[in-house]
Design a protein around this motif. Structure first.
Motif, PDB file in Angstrom:
ATOM      1  N   SER A 330       0.869  -1.317   0.095  1.00 19.07           N
ATOM      2  CA  SER A 330       0.139  -0.103   0.046  1.00 19.07           C
ATOM      3  C   SER A 330       0.541   1.499  -0.013  1.00 19.07           C
ATOM      4  CB  SER A 330      -0.924  -0.071   1.074  1.00 19.07           C
ATOM      5  OG  SER A 330      -0.150   0.064   2.446  1.00 19.07           O
ATOM      6  N   THR A 331       1.995   1.159   0.471  1.00 22.22           N
ATOM      7  CA  THR A 331       2.926   2.370   0.810  1.00 22.22           C
ATOM      8  C   THR A 331       4.336   1.952   0.303  1.00 22.22           C
ATOM      9  OG1 THR A 331       3.474   1.789   2.963  1.00 22.22           O
ATOM     10  CG2 THR A 331       1.693   3.239   2.664  1.00 22.22           C
ATOM     11  N   MET A 332       4.336   0.939  -0.520  1.00 22.73           N
ATOM     12  CA  MET A 332       5.584   0.614  -1.101  1.00 22.73           C
ATOM     13  C   MET A 332       7.007   0.420  -0.265  1.00 22.73           C
ATOM     14  SD  MET A 332       4.708  -0.535  -3.921  1.00 22.73           S
ATOM     15  CE  MET A 332       6.150  -0.685  -4.588  1.00 22.73           C
ATOM     16  N   HIS A 333       6.872  -0.121   1.063  1.00 26.17           N
ATOM     17  CA  HIS A 333       7.951  -0.164   1.874  1.00 26.17           C
ATOM     18  C   HIS A 333       7.957  -1.515   2.268  1.00 26.17           C
ATOM     19  CE1 HIS A 333       5.068   1.071   4.817  1.00 26.17           C
ATOM     20  NE2 HIS A 333       5.840   0.078   5.625  1.00 26.17           N
ATOM     21  N   SER A 334       9.270  -2.115   2.990  1.00 27.98           N
ATOM     22  CA  SER A 334       9.182  -3.583   3.397  1.00 27.98           C
ATOM     23  C   SER A 334       9.872  -3.132   5.099  1.00 27.98           C
ATOM     24  CB  SER A 334      10.015  -4.292   2.810  1.00 27.98           C
ATOM     25  OG  SER A 334      11.213  -3.745   2.493  1.00 27.98           O
ATOM     26  N   LEU A 335       9.265  -4.160   5.834  1.00 30.00           N
ATOM     27  CA  LEU A 335      10.095  -3.970   7.211  1.00 30.00           C
ATOM     28  C   LEU A 335      10.725  -5.282   7.411  1.00 30.00           C
ATOM     29  CD1 LEU A 335       6.769  -2.712   9.162  1.00 30.00           C
ATOM     30  CD2 LEU A 335       8.699  -1.389   8.334  1.00 30.00           C
ATOM     31  N   ARG A 336      11.981  -5.326   8.078  1.00 27.50           N
ATOM     32  CA  ARG A 336      12.505  -6.619   8.434  1.00 27.50           C
ATOM     33  C   ARG A 336      12.801  -6.507  10.008  1.00 27.50           C
ATOM     34  NH1 ARG A 336      17.543  -9.103   8.896  1.00 27.50           N
ATOM     35  NH2 ARG A 336      17.773 -11.071   7.613  1.00 27.50           N
ATOM     36  N   TYR A 337      12.183  -7.459  10.585  1.00 24.75           N
ATOM     37  CA  TYR A 337      12.132  -7.254  12.087  1.00 24.75           C
ATOM     38  C   TYR A 337      12.919  -8.633  12.497  1.00 24.75           C
ATOM     39  CZ  TYR A 337      10.849  -7.013  16.953  1.00 24.75           C
ATOM     40  OH  TYR A 337      10.969  -7.041  18.253  1.00 24.75           O
ATOM     41  N   SER A 338      14.081  -8.456  13.254  1.00 20.34           N
ATOM     42  CA  SER A 338      14.564  -9.607  13.637  1.00 20.34           C
ATOM     43  C   SER A 338      14.124 -10.024  15.110  1.00 20.34           C
ATOM     44  CB  SER A 338      16.152  -9.403  14.075  1.00 20.34           C
ATOM     45  OG  SER A 338      16.910 -10.364  14.416  1.00 20.34           O
ATOM     46  N   LEU A 339      13.523 -11.111  15.070  1.00 24.05           N
ATOM     47  CA  LEU A 339      13.097 -11.703  16.644  1.00 24.05           C
ATOM     48  C   LEU A 339      14.195 -12.198  17.414  1.00 24.05           C
ATOM     49  CD1 LEU A 339      10.602 -12.103  14.728  1.00 24.05           C
ATOM     50  CD2 LEU A 339       9.695 -13.449  16.695  1.00 24.05           C
ATOM     51  N   THR A 340      15.432 -12.394  16.781  1.00 26.14           N
ATOM     52  CA  THR A 340      16.659 -12.742  17.405  1.00 26.14           C
ATOM     53  C   THR A 340      17.176 -11.748  18.291  1.00 26.14           C
ATOM     54  OG1 THR A 340      17.027 -14.585  15.876  1.00 26.14           O
ATOM     55  CG2 THR A 340      18.610 -13.974  17.281  1.00 26.14           C
ATOM     56  N   GLY A 342      16.131  -8.237  18.286  1.00 27.47           N
ATOM     57  CA  GLY A 342      14.966  -7.132  18.545  1.00 27.47           C
ATOM     58  C   GLY A 342      15.281  -5.855  17.560  1.00 27.47           C
ATOM     59  N   SER A 343      15.800  -5.798  16.405  1.00 28.08           N
ATOM     60  CA  SER A 343      16.059  -4.747  15.677  1.00 28.08           C
ATOM     61  C   SER A 343      15.274  -4.728  14.283  1.00 28.08           C
ATOM     62  CB  SER A 343      17.511  -4.780  15.119  1.00 28.08           C
ATOM     63  OG  SER A 343      17.759  -6.046  14.250  1.00 28.08           O
ATOM     64  N   CYS A 344      15.130  -3.578  13.896  1.00 28.29           N
ATOM     65  CA  CYS A 344      14.122  -3.332  12.736  1.00 28.29           C
ATOM     66  C   CYS A 344      14.822  -2.546  11.637  1.00 28.29           C
ATOM     67  CB  CYS A 344      12.822  -2.901  13.016  1.00 28.29           C
ATOM     68  SG  CYS A 344      11.727  -2.462  11.669  1.00 28.29           S
ATOM     69  N   GLN A 345      14.644  -2.950  10.352  1.00 26.16           N
ATOM     70  CA  GLN A 345      15.253  -2.238   9.302  1.00 26.16           C
ATOM     71  C   GLN A 345      13.880  -2.039   8.612  1.00 26.16           C
ATOM     72  OE1 GLN A 345      17.775  -4.655   7.411  1.00 26.16           O
ATOM     73  NE2 GLN A 345      19.752  -4.653   9.018  1.00 26.16           N
ATOM     74  N   ILE A 530      -1.958   4.270  16.805  1.00 28.80           N
ATOM     75  CA  ILE A 530      -1.683   4.864  15.525  1.00 28.80           C
ATOM     76  C   ILE A 530      -0.105   5.140  15.550  1.00 28.80           C
ATOM     77  CG2 ILE A 530      -2.140   6.839  13.966  1.00 28.80           C
ATOM     78  CD1 ILE A 530      -5.084   6.846  15.253  1.00 28.80           C
ATOM     79  N   ASN A 531       0.443   4.452  14.706  1.00 31.46           N
ATOM     80  CA  ASN A 531       1.866   4.700  14.460  1.00 31.46           C
ATOM     81  C   ASN A 531       2.019   5.757  13.613  1.00 31.46           C
ATOM     82  OD1 ASN A 531       3.009   2.514  16.019  1.00 31.46           O
ATOM     83  ND2 ASN A 531       2.266   1.285  14.626  1.00 31.46           N
ATOM     84  N   GLY A 532       3.250   6.509  13.819  1.00 33.34           N
ATOM     85  CA  GLY A 532       3.309   7.874  12.993  1.00 33.34           C
ATOM     86  C   GLY A 532       4.784   7.592  12.028  1.00 33.34           C
ATOM     87  N   ARG A 533       5.822   8.349  11.902  1.00 33.58           N
ATOM     88  CA  ARG A 533       6.795   8.023  11.297  1.00 33.58           C
ATOM     89  C   ARG A 533       7.740   6.725  11.604  1.00 33.58           C
ATOM     90  NH1 ARG A 533       7.662  13.110  13.498  1.00 33.58           N
ATOM     91  NH2 ARG A 533       9.109  12.856  15.520  1.00 33.58           N
ATOM     92  N   PHE A 534       8.382   6.481  10.557  1.00 34.22           N
ATOM     93  CA  PHE A 534       9.329   5.286  11.084  1.00 34.22           C
ATOM     94  C   PHE A 534      10.264   5.768  11.850  1.00 34.22           C
ATOM     95  CE2 PHE A 534       7.653   3.825   6.802  1.00 34.22           C
ATOM     96  CZ  PHE A 534       7.033   2.760   7.299  1.00 34.22           C
TER      97      PHE A 534
END
Length: 658
Positions: A330-340, A342-345, A530-534
């Motif tokens: 919907s907004t042309m982005h991807s999230l990569r969340y490491s459960l190992t 706890g980081s997010c890209q 409601i989340n805002g900016r990344f």
């Protein structure tokens, strides 16, 4: 021949008149508009139900200076917003037309005067011209919206107001008026809309606000050039059980049709499903597996999301990292969340996707190939399967010439025997054979509308730019109205917030929690974030911080506050309309995280853990449960089948195809 010419002449007039209702311009005659659209009770939303339905329409057109020319047309309309399909059977005194359009497959079909059905194999342009709400551009057909198919103007509305209570055909209604302007013809259109007043009925929760009549007047200067009325009768909401695989063409509609519309095809995959897959990759000579990968996937077409859970080897191959990847189309982005760790890209591009567009369910499962053949019933993992071969003789996106896909789907008899709907899409295995390799994907725990919810990836967003809000629902007992349909309520509530605020990505509306009111028995609190900016967006400019989803969290909160004071909202729960009443003045922004998760008073307190810690624990528990489930599935599979996955269906068949 003269009869046919008269039919096409009057049909052309009707289409031009109806098509004009969908046009609009830059200015309009306020005097003509305000004569009917009195008051300032402006509405922002379409006031009637228009998603998946069928309805009968009688269209009466009176035209001319003396309003003396009259023509009547009868029409039966079927419209499915979820399957992006429309069917129309139209009759005038001079003839009849049947039209079928499938937007996802870009297929069109029509029949005139009882003749044979004609498929539009290359372009839907000719068919689209026969329906005023359908458009065709660059070879792609668009059926628009359900409201548009009922002639509600969708662009540049100049005025839309609620007039008050009324009645039509002895039925209580709410009256609305819209005004549009056709700039190139200098014509002002005023339309009156009579919508069922559900509040007047004792079982109002059982009714949707459906459209009963619409009246359309065309003015030029002070002269009325046309007056048209449309009566809508036999309105029926189409539930999942009515159209499990979309709109189907019966023999009485197109008994002479040949080709894809009536040829055997697999059931249509649902628009939201999840599954666990075990994939073996082999070379095409020995067919020996040299790579095996197990992962969890979730496909959500309406939310435009793809989710996958993988484990990857890190530098030390004995070390693994568990990663959740979410592709938000919907907004042309991807999230990569490491459960190992706890980081997010966050990335504003899709590294592993070949197209910027979310594949349709058919594309996702490779059912859109140019050539398909039904092979019959084969046993696969001790399950009888309807089997299809999909070929790409000239290649396609991701395929070279000669590549094939073989799909095994559980038969309806097996599904019925195991207590499942016998017309559902239920994949067992898929074989993708390419020039240099073959992949064997086995599917487990396939679910339509899965109960697993995408977790709140709060670490991917700036905590300082998030809003935690709460609204209260009146006349809503939590245990009887919410608990039985909690999953569907969650989806409808997120869609409601998106509709009110204009937020594009459903990922920004998270942590939706419902709980019974602490003070009033028949009230329910709904808490949401409601989340805002990344997180990590260094620029303070609005364009950079919200470059793909421009509504800020603060702007969204203001819009929700205004909408709550309007009152009731209608949700569709299991295809049944349910009215919920927003308590005026109940919207609140929560500052204390203790309010965020509901906990029964009898169970004690949370022990003072912070919001971020509790969120991390929640995410971890969810995916630990998923991984345990995946492991259990594979262990059970090996015990019950007693042999490896590649030996379970007969590899020599694939070798013979080479």
């Amino acid at each position: 021949m003269e009869h046919l010419h008269r039919y096409h002449y009057f049909l052309a007039i009707l289409i031009i008149i109806l098509d004009t209702l969908h046009q609009s311009g830059a200015t309009f005659d306020k005097q003509s508009c305000n004569k009917y659209a009195k008051g300032d009770n402006v509405i922002e939303e379409i006031p009637f139900y228009a998603q998946d339905f069928s309805v009968d329409k009688q269209i009466t057109i009176i035209q001319g200076e003396e309003l003396s020319f009259q023509n009547i047309m009868h029409e039966k309309l079927w419209f499915s917003d979820i399957f992006k399909q429309a069917m129309v059977y139209r009759e005038t005194f001079a003839g009849s037309t049947f039209i079928y359009i499938d937007e996802l497959s870009n297929g069109c079909l029509y029949r005139e005067d009882g003749g044979a059905c004609i498929e539009s194999s290359e372009s839907c342009k000719e068919v689209a011209e026969k329906l005023e709400f359908v458009t065709e551009e660059d070879g792609l057909v668009d059926i628009g919206s359900g409201a548009n198919s009922l002639h509600w103007p969708m662009k540049n509305l100049k005025k839309q107001v609620y007039i008050g209570e009324s009645s039509v055909r002895s039925i209580s209604t709410n009256l609305y008026v819209t005004c549009t302007y056709v700039e190139d013809k200098e014509e002002t259109w005023v339309s009156e809309w009579q919508v069922l007043n559900t509040a007047k009925y004792s079982k109002k929760d059982k009714f949707m606000p459906v459209l009963l009549t619409s009246q359309h007047k065309k003015f030029k200067g002070k002269k009325m050039l046309m007056d048209g009325r449309i009566d809508y009768t036999n309105f029926r909401i189409l539930s999942n059980s009515d159209i499990p695989n979309g709109l189907q063409i019966g023999e009485n509609q197109c008994n002479a049709t040949k080709g894809n519309f009536l040829s055997p095809k697999p059931p249509v995959p649902s628009f939201r499903h999840s599954y666990t897959s075990e994939v073996d990759t082999t070379d095409t000579v020995t067919l020996e597996s040299y790579a095996r990968h197990t992962s969890y996937h979730e496909y959500n077409y309406n939310a435009k999301l793809l989710l996958s859970l993988h484990t990857y080897a890190v530098d030390d191959e004995n070390e693994k990292e568990m990663v959740l990847e979410v592709y938000d189309y919907s907004t042309m982005h991807s999230l990569r969340y490491s459960l190992t760790n706890g980081s997010c890209q966050v990335a504003f591009k899709f590294l592993y996707q070949s197209s910027p567009n979310l594949p349709s369910p058919q594309e996702y499962w490779f059912l859109d190939s140019p050539k398909s053949t039904y092979l019959g019933i084969y046993m696969n993992r001790n399950i009888p399967c309807d089997t299809w071969l999909f070929e790409y003789p000239n290649g396609a996106l991701g395929f070279e010439a000669g590549d094939t896909v073989t799909l095994y789907l559980a038969t309806y008899q097996w599904l019925k025997r195991h207590g499942m709907a016998n017309n559902r899409f239920f994949p067992v295995q898929m074989i993708v054979k390419k020039q240099d390799k073959a992949t064997f994907s086995s599917y487990y725990e396939f679910k339509n509308d899965p109960s697993n919810r995408i977790p709140s990836l709060s670490l991917c967003y700036d905590h300082e730019d998030a809003v935690i809000g709460m609204v209260t629902l009146e006349k809503t007992n939590y245990y009887t109205k919410i608990v039985p349909q909690q999953i569907r309520f969650h989806d409808e509530f997120v869609a409601f917030i998106q509709n009110v605020t204009g937020i594009v990505s459903s990922m920004r509306i998270s942590d939706v929690v419902t709980r019974p009111s602490d003070t009033i028995r028949d009230e329910t609190d709904v808490i949401f974030r409601i989340n805002g900016r990344f997180a990590g967006v260094k620029s303070s400019s609005h364009e950079d911080a919200y470059r793909t989803d421009p509504v800020t969290s603060k702007e969204a909160a203001d819009k929700i506050n205004k909408r709550v004071d309007i009152g009731k909202v209608t949700f569709s729960l299991n295809s049944q309309p349910r009215i919920f009443y927003l308590k005026k003045g109940s919207f609140a922004i929560l500052e204390n995280s203790d309010h965020f998760e509901y906990m029964d008073n009898s169970s004690g307190k949370s022990g003072g853990y912070s919001k971020s810690v509790m969120a991390a624990v929640g995410i971890t528990l969810l995916f630990v449960g998923l991984i345990i489930s995946v492991g259990g599935i594979l262990a059970y599979k090996r015990v019950t089948e007693g042999k490896s996955i590649l030996a379970s269906f007969g590899m020599e068949t694939l070798q013979d195809e080479k």
